[in-house]
Design an enzyme around this catalytic site. Structure first.
Site, PDB file in Angstrom:
ATOM      1  CG  ASP A 170      -2.162   0.787   1.109  1.00  0.00           C
ATOM      2  OD1 ASP A 170      -2.525   1.160  -0.023  1.00  0.00           O
ATOM      3  OD2 ASP A 170      -2.797   1.060   2.146  1.00  0.00           O
ATOM      4  CG  HIS A 253      -5.326   3.099  -3.916  1.00  0.00           C
ATOM      5  ND1 HIS A 253      -4.005   3.467  -3.761  1.00  0.00           N
ATOM      6  CD2 HIS A 253      -5.692   2.467  -2.764  1.00  0.00           C
ATOM      7  CE1 HIS A 253      -3.601   3.096  -2.550  1.00  0.00           C
ATOM      8  NE2 HIS A 253      -4.596   2.484  -1.929  1.00  0.00           N
ATOM      9  CG  HIS A 256      -7.093  -2.232  -4.581  1.00  0.00           C
ATOM     10  ND1 HIS A 256      -8.320  -1.730  -4.184  1.00  0.00           N
ATOM     11  CD2 HIS A 256      -6.808  -3.248  -3.718  1.00  0.00           C
ATOM     12  CE1 HIS A 256      -8.750  -2.405  -3.131  1.00  0.00           C
ATOM     13  NE2 HIS A 256      -7.850  -3.324  -2.823  1.00  0.00           N
ATOM     14  CG  HIS A 270      -5.939  -2.159   0.489  1.00  0.00           C
ATOM     15  ND1 HIS A 270      -6.881  -1.636  -0.370  1.00  0.00           N
ATOM     16  CD2 HIS A 270      -5.018  -1.175   0.683  1.00  0.00           C
ATOM     17  CE1 HIS A 270      -6.545  -0.389  -0.678  1.00  0.00           C
ATOM     18  NE2 HIS A 270      -5.418  -0.081  -0.048  1.00  0.00           N
TER      19      HIS A 270
HETATM   20 ZN    ZN Z   1      -4.531   1.864   0.084  1.00  0.00          ZN
END
Ligand code: ZN
Length: 367
Positions: A170, A253, A256, A270
């Protein structure tokens, strides 16, 4: 030109920081609702509770498992009935996001105590709300960042290492996304352009994990705290949190978010999926080969995913990748903060390329 940055009120990171929780929370209020994840409820809270109770009244509620409207309402009702002036969230990302929403609903101050360093949720003023069945529902932007974030590095060192590594996935995205927003004049997560502070913290986040990531992982595997582990905990939690919120998000993101459409990815964290978003973003945004090598080297050195099979979708068809790319390019997605128009075709091409490069490098290593 409006530039904005927002921050939590106070950040404390220390070995054994939980021993000082009573003093820290007592600055905020007298009556606390403590929303606890499983590990917190079973092993972290019991030995500390007597000492905390000397500084503030504490009602412990075990988290129901989902950051959804029903759970937020249940906990907010308890907080209001007991006239709690502080809500503490102790656990992983969903516990933290729930506590932020409950604190806002109940008009209470908010203290966040992450027990893993897997995401940058602790410092921000945003909660991701799901349905009670666990499907993404919406982002909730609360008016204030948490009043207090307190991180006990001993607790992080005891947690499974995969969380720390996912947190670095992340954190890896933070600078790339802030850089894209800087180039495109894209808005950050607090409604302005990045300040120098937001952008610089995002860069420091990247430099820190590349420098200390391998050593931090080794420390966590040994359940010990070293300066390297502390630096990476700070990068994953504070620098990445400030960096994404005040620097801005972009393609990693959004990719993602697109990847979550494929069921095979659901057992992956995540940050593991964000790492694939970063790798695809390298090709989408035409980065130099030395930078591409650096990022793959880093992911391989700490065991972050570098191919689609590493996140459970090695057999993804062209239609599957198209679904991912279309979701990533949906209206309102932060992929449109890239400094050029992005199409689903370009995202599919970038994902296929990132996966092929990752697989080729993995095969080379075996040979
Ligand atoms: Zn994140």
């Amino acid at each position: 030109m409006k530039q904005t940055a927002i921050f939590p009120g106070r950040y404390v990171q220390q070995e054994g920081a939980l021993r000082g929780l009573g003093e820290e929370v007592a600055r905020l209020g007298k009556y606390a609702l403590l929303v606890a994840g499983g590990t917190a409820a079973e092993s972290i809270i019991p030995p500390h509770k007597p000492a905390w109770s000397e500084r503030f009244n504490v009602t412990v509620q075990r988290f129901g498992g989902e950051c959804c409207d029903e759970e937020i309402e249940r906990l907010a009702t308890i907080a209001k009935n007991r006239k709690c002036d502080v809500v503490i969230g102790m656990g992983g990302g969903k516990v933290i996001d729930t506590a932020k929403a409950v604190g806002h609903d109940a008009g209470a101050r908010v203290a966040i105590v992450p027990t893993i360093a897997s995401t940058d949720a602790p410092t921000s003023a945003v909660s991701v709300i799901y349905t009670s069945e666990g499907a993404f529902s919406r982002y909730l932007f609360v008016p204030r960042n948490p009043d207090l974030v307190i991180v006990d590095t001993c607790v992080i060192a005891e947690a499974p290492t995969r969380f720390l590594v996912a947190g670095m996935g992340d954190a890896l995205a933070t600078w790339f996304e802030a850089e894209s927003c800087r180039q495109s004049y894209g808005e950050n997560q607090c409604g302005g352009l990045a300040t120098l502070a937001g952008y610089s913290l995002a860069r420091l986040c990247y430099d820190t994990i590349l420098e200390y990531g391998v050593a931090a992982k080794a420390s966590c595997q040994q359940n010990v705290v070293t300066p390297a582990l502390s630096h990476v905990v700070e990068a994953n939690t504070l620098l990445s949190g400030l960096g994404f919120e005040s620097g801005g998000l972009a393609s990693a993101h959004s990719i993602h978010n697109g990847l979550t459409r494929l069921h095979g990815t659901h057992d992956y964290y995540h940050g593991e999926k964000v790492a694939i978003g970063v790798l695809a973003g390298l090709f989408l945004t035409d980065k130099r080969s030395e930078l591409i090598d650096d990022v793959y080297d880093f992911c391989e050195s700490i065991g972050l995913p570098t191919s689609l099979s590493d996140i459970g979708i090695g057999g993804a068809s062209d239609e599957d990748l198209r679904l991912v790319a279309e979701a990533a390019c949906a209206k309102g997605e932060t992929i449109h903060h890239e400094p050029f128009p992005v199409s689903p075709d370009a995202v599919v091409a970038a994902l296929k390329t990132a996966d092929k490069v990752g697989r080729d490098r993995q095969n080379e290593e075996i040979e």
